[in-house]
Design an enzyme around this catalytic site. Structure first.
Site, PDB file in Angstrom:
ATOM      1  CG  LEU A  90      -1.979  -1.097   1.282  1.00  0.00           C
ATOM      2  CD1 LEU A  90      -2.829  -0.936   2.532  1.00  0.00           C
ATOM      3  CD2 LEU A  90      -2.849  -1.105   0.034  1.00  0.00           C
ATOM      4  N   GLY A  91       2.063   1.203   0.507  1.00  0.00           N
ATOM      5  CA  GLY A  91       2.859   2.418   0.559  1.00  0.00           C
ATOM      6  C   GLY A  91       4.203   2.169   1.222  1.00  0.00           C
ATOM      7  CG  PHE A  92       7.532   3.768  -0.270  1.00  0.00           C
ATOM      8  CD1 PHE A  92       8.567   4.691  -0.198  1.00  0.00           C
ATOM      9  CD2 PHE A  92       6.658   3.850  -1.346  1.00  0.00           C
ATOM     10  CE1 PHE A  92       8.727   5.667  -1.168  1.00  0.00           C
ATOM     11  CE2 PHE A  92       6.808   4.822  -2.327  1.00  0.00           C
ATOM     12  CZ  PHE A  92       7.840   5.739  -2.241  1.00  0.00           C
ATOM     13  CB  SER A  96       7.396   1.710   7.995  1.00  0.00           C
ATOM     14  OG  SER A  96       6.653   2.850   7.580  1.00  0.00           O
ATOM     15  CB  THR A  97       7.051  -1.313   3.416  1.00  0.00           C
ATOM     16  OG1 THR A  97       7.386  -2.460   4.213  1.00  0.00           O
ATOM     17  CG2 THR A  97       8.273  -0.830   2.662  1.00  0.00           C
ATOM     18  CB  VAL A  98       1.845   0.518   4.670  1.00  0.00           C
ATOM     19  CG1 VAL A  98       0.442   0.173   5.180  1.00  0.00           C
ATOM     20  CG2 VAL A  98       2.500   1.527   5.615  1.00  0.00           C
ATOM     21  CE  LYS A 113       4.271   3.513   9.792  1.00  0.00           C
ATOM     22  NZ  LYS A 113       3.795   4.775  10.417  1.00  0.00           N
ATOM     23  CG  ASP A 238     -17.637  -1.404  -1.196  1.00  0.00           C
ATOM     24  OD1 ASP A 238     -17.723  -2.553  -0.706  1.00  0.00           O
ATOM     25  OD2 ASP A 238     -17.934  -1.140  -2.370  1.00  0.00           O
TER      26      ASP A 238
END
Length: 442
Positions: A90-92, A96-98, A113, A238
């Site tokens: 999902l991200g960085f 950290s990375t997620v 995370k 949702d």
């Protein structure tokens, strides 16, 4: 031009993030869910990124691949009875990375995370302990606009003797910054920004009034802010969005990646439904009302931080106005002027403040001897090499809003961007400012 907006379609300011009944007695009657079988992920057939290029976390100036956890899609991370299968990145960030994951035991989607293995102290855990402590007030209007921690644990790293701190959250959608990047000219509709800021300020009000926490940023990432649009995420209402991502990753549309150790995956954007705007990332937040030292990356630093004065909640308020400006306008009020010379950068930053705000009052100049580098005793700018830019005004930089919208917006910005932190409005005060009131849902 009309712009897509999941925030505009929101009809309620609170949404439950729990699945099933909220009645404890009902939950006790329910049988333990049947654990799901892990999904099978493809080992071939996915798009491959240029192995010579830099992608995602590799582009960060302090990136060290040995510090990041070598996560792989399809991998199952186990903690106690819970089994989290990684579904998509999902991200960085710099620490950290997620990852979107599926808890095979509870049959729920979560976000993990995973921090780098050299994090000396996980300040975010300290802040969540405050937020989840005895003083928490779930009936406070700001509670629904703060990310909350579900669980935390450590996992062993690939490097001998290392561990990675893992935080478990409800997964959220796009940040306002990512949403902004999808828009023409990267400018958001000001009505959407009003709604987002109204939500975010309610979250800040809770941090300041109830938790006594400042969401101040770190100086490590010089070009970024901390109370900023990357940390304002849209709530997902949702859950089928996550199911669709899982189908794509295990089917015909797996994420692009760079084959190396660790594998670098491209992050997936979650276009969320109609939900709250959530204030996230407390990794550099501070407990208490007063602090000193570096805080908030350079472009969003309030003058008291630049000049080494004591600072507190007012730095978040300053940053909220600059966040609003950057979401609505094509040109930032302040920027990183000189990355190699921090003293020169500070001089340019303060000179631009003088151009936009006028000279500081004498009461401000008395707060720090560092002011003597930039102003004389009467408040006249006298830096040896940096001059105050001329013909730089908020009116000349404000190029989007028209008529009364422009007037109300500039009034809001000027109300916040004042030299003396004690003269800045609180988060509660800002909720009643006419331009912010435009984001209130009746």
């Amino acid at each position: 031009m009309s712009q897509p907006s999941s925030i505009h379609s929101r009809t309620s300011s609170t949404h439950s993030t729990h699945l099933g009944s909220s009645n404890p007695a009902d939950r006790e009657k329910k049988a333990e869910p049947v654990p799901a079988a892990p999904l099978a992920f493809p080992t071939t057939g996915f798009p491959e990124l240029d192995p010579l290029g830099e992608w995602e976390e590799e582009t960060l100036p302090m990136y060290n691949p040995k510090e990041y956890y070598p996560a792989r899609l399809g991998q199952v991370i186990t903690h106690d009875k819970d089994q989290y299968q990684l579904i998509a990145k999902l991200g960085f960030g710099s620490s950290s990375t997620v990852w979107l994951c599926y808890n095979l035991r509870t049959n729920q989607y979560k976000a993990l995370k995973i921090h780098i293995n050299t994090l000396p102290f996980n300040r975010e855990l300290e802040i969540f302990a405050v937020l989840n402590g005895k003083s928490k007030q779930k009936d406070h209007p700001g509670w629904a606009h703060l990310r909350r921690l579900d669980a935390s644990f450590d996992i062993p790293g690939a490097q001998p003797g290392t561990t990675h701190s893992v935080l478990v959250f409800e997964p959220l959608g796009l940040s306002l910054r990512k949403f902004q990047e999808l828009m023409p000219n990267e400018i958001l509709d000001h009505g959407l920004v009003q709604i987002a800021l109204y939500d975010a300020l309610r979250g800040l009000r809770y941090l300041h009034e109830v938790a006594e926490v400042t969401h101040a940023g770190t100086a490590a990432n010089l070009a970024r802010k901390d109370f900023h649009s990357d940390n304002l995420l849209m709530e997902v209402t949702d859950q089928s969005i996550f199911h669709n991502i899982a189908k794509e990753e295990t089917g015909t549309n797996p994420s692009a990646r760079k084959r190396k150790n660790p594998v670098i995956y491209l992050s997936r954007a979650i276009i969320s439904g109609a939900g709250n705007v959530i204030l996230c990332d407390f990794g550099v937040a501070r407990k208490g009302k007063e602090h000193q030292g570096e805080a908030v990356p350079l472009p969003y630093r309030a003058p008291e931080v630049i000049l080494g004065m004591k600072w507190g909640y007012a730095v978040d308020i300053w940053a909220s106005a600059l966040t609003a400006w950057d979401l609505v306008q094509p040109t930032s009020l302040f920027k990183l002027y000189n990355e190699k010379d921090m003293e020169l950068n500070a001089a340019h930053h303060l000179a631009n403040m003088v151009a936009l705000l006028g000279p500081p009052p004498k009461d401000f100049l008395k707060k720090s001897r560092a002011c003597e580098k930039y102003w004389d005793k009467e408040g006249k700018w006298h830096h040896a090499t940096v001059k105050v830019p001329t013909e730089r005004t908020m009116e000349s930089l404000q190029r989007v809003l028209k008529g009364n919208d422009a007037v109300l917006f500039l009034n809001f910005i000027r109300k916040v961007l004042c030299w003396l932190p004690e003269q800045r409005p609180s988060a509660a005060d800002l909720l009643n400012v006419p331009w912010i009131q435009g984001g209130k849902l009746v």
